[in-house]
Motif scaffolding. Structure first.
Motif, PDB file in Angstrom:
ATOM      1  N   ALA A  97       3.621   5.247 -20.502  1.00 50.76           N
ATOM      2  CA  ALA A  97       2.686   5.308 -19.384  1.00 50.76           C
ATOM      3  C   ALA A  97       1.954   6.641 -19.350  1.00 50.76           C
ATOM      4  O   ALA A  97       0.827   6.736 -18.886  1.00 50.76           O
ATOM      5  CB  ALA A  97       3.421   5.080 -18.072  1.00 50.76           C
ATOM      6  N   GLU A 134       0.826  -1.200   0.000  1.00 49.23           N
ATOM      7  CA  GLU A 134       0.000   0.000   0.000  1.00 49.23           C
ATOM      8  C   GLU A 134       0.863   1.254   0.000  1.00 49.23           C
ATOM      9  O   GLU A 134       0.614   2.194  -0.752  1.00 49.23           O
ATOM     10  CB  GLU A 134      -0.924   0.006   1.217  1.00 49.23           C
ATOM     11  N   ALA A 135       1.905   1.230   0.828  1.00 50.51           N
ATOM     12  CA  ALA A 135       2.753   2.408   0.914  1.00 50.51           C
ATOM     13  C   ALA A 135       3.527   2.643  -0.381  1.00 50.51           C
ATOM     14  O   ALA A 135       3.877   3.758  -0.712  1.00 50.51           O
ATOM     15  CB  ALA A 135       3.719   2.266   2.077  1.00 50.51           C
ATOM     16  N   LYS A 184       5.669   1.804 -11.570  1.00 53.88           N
ATOM     17  CA  LYS A 184       4.943   3.080 -11.572  1.00 53.88           C
ATOM     18  C   LYS A 184       5.678   4.161 -10.782  1.00 53.88           C
ATOM     19  O   LYS A 184       5.781   5.290 -11.215  1.00 53.88           O
ATOM     20  CB  LYS A 184       3.569   2.834 -10.964  1.00 53.88           C
ATOM     21  N   ALA A 185       6.165   3.800  -9.621  1.00 57.15           N
ATOM     22  CA  ALA A 185       6.837   4.784  -8.775  1.00 57.15           C
ATOM     23  C   ALA A 185       7.992   4.101  -8.069  1.00 57.15           C
ATOM     24  O   ALA A 185       7.997   2.882  -7.909  1.00 57.15           O
ATOM     25  CB  ALA A 185       5.853   5.347  -7.759  1.00 57.15           C
ATOM     26  N   ASP A 186       8.938   4.919  -7.637  1.00 54.01           N
ATOM     27  CA  ASP A 186      10.070   4.348  -6.920  1.00 54.01           C
ATOM     28  C   ASP A 186       9.603   3.874  -5.544  1.00 54.01           C
ATOM     29  O   ASP A 186       8.530   4.236  -5.073  1.00 54.01           O
ATOM     30  CB  ASP A 186      11.171   5.400  -6.781  1.00 54.01           C
ATOM     31  N   LEU A 187      10.442   3.061  -4.898  1.00 50.34           N
ATOM     32  CA  LEU A 187      10.121   2.611  -3.547  1.00 50.34           C
ATOM     33  C   LEU A 187      10.013   3.828  -2.638  1.00 50.34           C
ATOM     34  O   LEU A 187      10.774   4.785  -2.781  1.00 50.34           O
ATOM     35  CB  LEU A 187      11.221   1.678  -3.040  1.00 50.34           C
ATOM     36  N   HIS A 188       9.106   3.790  -1.711  1.00 47.89           N
ATOM     37  CA  HIS A 188       8.956   4.949  -0.823  1.00 47.89           C
ATOM     38  C   HIS A 188      10.099   4.972   0.188  1.00 47.89           C
ATOM     39  O   HIS A 188      10.739   3.939   0.426  1.00 47.89           O
ATOM     40  CB  HIS A 188       7.585   4.946  -0.164  1.00 47.89           C
ATOM     41  N   ARG A 235       4.705  -1.138 -14.775  1.00 50.18           N
ATOM     42  CA  ARG A 235       4.475  -0.450 -16.045  1.00 50.18           C
ATOM     43  C   ARG A 235       5.401  -1.086 -17.070  1.00 50.18           C
ATOM     44  O   ARG A 235       6.378  -1.729 -16.694  1.00 50.18           O
ATOM     45  CB  ARG A 235       4.774   1.046 -15.913  1.00 50.18           C
ATOM     46  N   CYS A 268      -2.867  -3.569  -6.806  1.00 51.15           N
ATOM     47  CA  CYS A 268      -1.684  -2.706  -6.782  1.00 51.15           C
ATOM     48  C   CYS A 268      -1.530  -1.865  -8.042  1.00 51.15           C
ATOM     49  O   CYS A 268      -1.247  -0.684  -7.954  1.00 51.15           O
ATOM     50  CB  CYS A 268      -0.443  -3.539  -6.575  1.00 51.15           C
ATOM     51  N   ASN A 269      -1.685  -2.472  -9.215  1.00 47.35           N
ATOM     52  CA  ASN A 269      -1.511  -1.728 -10.473  1.00 47.35           C
ATOM     53  C   ASN A 269      -0.160  -1.019 -10.472  1.00 47.35           C
ATOM     54  O   ASN A 269      -0.066   0.174 -10.709  1.00 47.35           O
ATOM     55  CB  ASN A 269      -2.668  -0.734 -10.631  1.00 47.35           C
ATOM     56  N   SER A 275       2.611   1.223  -3.697  1.00 47.49           N
ATOM     57  CA  SER A 275       1.830   1.321  -4.921  1.00 47.49           C
ATOM     58  C   SER A 275       0.531   2.082  -4.734  1.00 47.49           C
ATOM     59  O   SER A 275      -0.062   2.537  -5.709  1.00 47.49           O
ATOM     60  CB  SER A 275       1.525  -0.081  -5.438  1.00 47.49           C
ATOM     61  N   GLY A 276       0.050   2.213  -3.516  1.00 47.93           N
ATOM     62  CA  GLY A 276      -1.177   2.965  -3.291  1.00 47.93           C
ATOM     63  C   GLY A 276      -2.360   2.109  -2.934  1.00 47.93           C
ATOM     64  O   GLY A 276      -3.382   2.623  -2.510  1.00 47.93           O
ATOM     65  N   ALA A 277      -2.263   0.799  -3.133  1.00 47.44           N
ATOM     66  CA  ALA A 277      -3.388  -0.057  -2.790  1.00 47.44           C
ATOM     67  C   ALA A 277      -2.878  -1.356  -2.204  1.00 47.44           C
ATOM     68  O   ALA A 277      -1.799  -1.819  -2.549  1.00 47.44           O
ATOM     69  CB  ALA A 277      -4.241  -0.335  -4.014  1.00 47.44           C
TER      70      ALA A 277
END
Lengths: 179, 392
Positions: free
Chosen positions: B312, B162-163, B180-184, B175, B171-172, B165-167
């Protein structure tokens, strides 16, 4: 002879868990929801919102329809606003998101070239009827930029900086073209 | 004492073969909402007394037209739908689809993204196997104690998802050409915590289960799947490996950067439910080894390639050249493959999923024949199916 030893061993695990749930701190992992809440995660995404900078009448959205086209379940409806002569304006007249269709994938946010649509953190959205109260209109979707800063501070600061740079680049080129 | 003696006597009386009574086959529908199926699945079982003589799986209750929808959508728009195939391991579904499209379009993936992908895939394997063992025990009648222990550990990994990918589940995250995004920022510390604590949890879990006599007598020599039959039915994943066939796509195909990691492939010897349970426990331990190595080696750098990032940002401009590609990975359930045909437009011409649960389910009857009804339930549980993937 040792039949039953495995069961007893297993029982010792459950007994340990039972005792620890009273004595060891942090062994209860559940949260008593309405009273207690879990910490908010910045990247958490749930249903889109529209962002405006100064006033809700002038949203960042220019009604380009890209998000509506790319939306996998096609839950976004956009109609461009027009002036009296019928010329298209750079803002939406209708911007509806049907939350009962939306699957919170976040693709609209990724494809938006104007940084206007973002995923919200709000998840307490229960309603009494399925159709109309879950079809969110523009007024309900519009949120100020300060709200974005509140829920996603790092992203919002980055985007503000990006938009500012864009604005300045525009200002630099414009006097040259007019003069 | 007397009661026991009476029971024994009556039992032996019943077991006598020379009965004059007429017996009749009984047809029973198990389902369509049996909790062990992790979804809506029906078994049409013909019983002789309590013994299964015929079993027909009936599926399609959860059909969502996934493949046809994908043919009408852009390549990226199918990514969130792949989350919903096997909704327990969305990260590996994303990965398989991303690999297929990357093969089709010839996109390179940066080093860091590869490591992130492997970390996510192995965490998903932990999630899936932990959960499966919990649910298998549910089917066996150990109602919800092991499942909730499993849920507790799974939730720690899902928090991490969740932290990042957002879910939690949908996850989605992958890409084409990266993630989609770097590791937090706090990811590595949390991952380290999980990797350190997981073996301890597994030890405890095994202490609870592995030597438990009830579990052993229920699972050992039940639902045996012979080697040749498993291969003939093209079963994959832990189901195949429990029958003793050394086939792991991470080793065989060596996709992504798996050849760099040192890990072993656990194999079963009998091919019964117990082996399937134990192979999964051992696989989790190997996954932890991979995670440890990936954690140490992960380099800094880009999380998505330039080509991938533009794709993307504007999915309509992403047009792979004409041709076809088949991308496959070792998902926690078996070989998950995506077959794509491109005709040069933004939508795939053909989009096909090879779901491991569906193909593993085809040998359910052979495993269940001669077993009791109660055994059929745990055999189904040990196959590890998710109906979202079976029906699509």
């Amino acid at each position: 002879m040792s039949y039953g030893l495995g069961i007893l061993k297993g029982m010792s695990v459950t007994l340990k868990q039972f005792v620890e749930s009273y004595t060891k701190k942090g062994s209860i992992v559940t949260v008593q929801y309405p009273e207690e809440r879990r910490e908010d995660v910045e990247r958490f995404r749930n249903f889109p919102i529209l962002v405006y900078d100064e006033k809700p009448e002038a949203p960042r959205c220019v009604a380009c329809d890209i998000c509506a086209k790319e939306c996998p379940p096609k839950c976004i409806t956009i109609v461009r606003d027009r002036d009296e002569q019928g010329r298209g304006l750079q803002k939406p007249k209708v911007f509806d998101i049907d939350l009962s269709v939306c699957m919170s994938c976040g693709i609209c946010e990724e494809v938006c070239p104007f940084d206007a649509i973002f995923m919200d953190h709000q998840f307490e959205l229960s309603a009494y009827d399925r159709m109309e109260s879950l079809n969110y209109h523009q007024e309900k979707l519009l949120k100020p930029n300060s709200y974005l800063h509140q829920i996603r501070p790092t992203d919002a600061t980055q985007i503000d900086a990006k938009l500012k740079a864009k604005e300045e680049a525009k200002k630099k080129t414009q006097p040259g073209t007019t003069a | 004492m007397f009661v026991i003696w009476l029971l024994v006597i009556s039992r032996t009386e019943m077991d006598k073969p020379e009965t004059t009574l007429d017996t009749q086959m009984l047809e029973v529908n198990i389902g369509p909402q049996h909790p062990s199926t992790h979804g809506v699945f029906r078994m049409n079982v013909t019983l002789d007394g309590e013994t299964v003589v015929r079993l027909k799986p009936a599926m399609g209750y959860l059909h969502r037209n996934h493949e046809k929808i994908a043919e009408g959508a852009s390549y990226l728009a199918s990514m969130p739908f792949t989350d919903r195939l096997d909704y327990i391991c969305s990260m590996t579904n994303n990965l398989a689809y991303a690999i297929a499209v990357e093969k089709l379009a010839g996109i390179e993936v940066p080093e860091r993204a590869q490591y992130i992908r492997v970390i996510m895939a192995e965490l998903t394997r932990l999630v899936n196997h932990t959960l499966l063992v919990g649910f298998l025990l549910n089917d066996l009648g150990a109602f919800f104690t092991p499942t909730l222990y499993a849920f507790r550990e799974r939730e720690k990994i899902l928090d991490l998802f969740e932290a990042t990918s957002g879910a939690r589940m949908m996850c989605n995250y992958m890409r084409f050409g990266g993630v989609k995004a770097d590791l937090h920022p706090g990811f590595m510390e949390k991952l380290k915590e999980i990797v350190e604590n997981y073996p301890r949890f597994l030890d405890e879990f095994e202490k609870l289960l592995t030597e438990n006599e009830i579990l052993m007598s229920r699972c050992q020599h039940v639902g045996i799947l012979p080697k040749h039959l498993a291969v003939d039915a093209s079963a994959t994943g832990p189901l195949l490996r429990a029958s003793g066939v050394d086939y792991d796509i991470r080793k065989v195909d060596g996709y992504s950067i798996y050849p760099r990691f040192k890990f072993r492939v656990p194999l079963g010897s009998v091919g019964d439910v117990y082996d399937r349970y134990y192979v999964r426990i051992l696989e989790m331990r190997e996954s932890i080894k991979i995670l440890e190595q990936a954690m140490k080696e992960i380099p800094p750098g880009e999380f998505i390639s330039k080509q991938g990032a533009t794709g993307a940002k504007s999915p309509r401009t992403f047009r792979p050249p004409k041709g076809d590609a088949y991308g496959r990975i070792e998902s926690p359930k078996g070989e998950l493959g995506f077959y794509l045909v491109s005709d040069g437009t933004p939508n795939p011409y053909r989009y096909h999923v090879r779901p491991p649960s569906f193909i593993n389910l085809t040998i359910l009857e052979d495993m269940c024949l001669g077993c009791k009804v109660a055994d059929a339930i745990i055999i189904l549980g040990s196959v590890d199916i998710v109906l979202g993937e079976v029906d699509r």
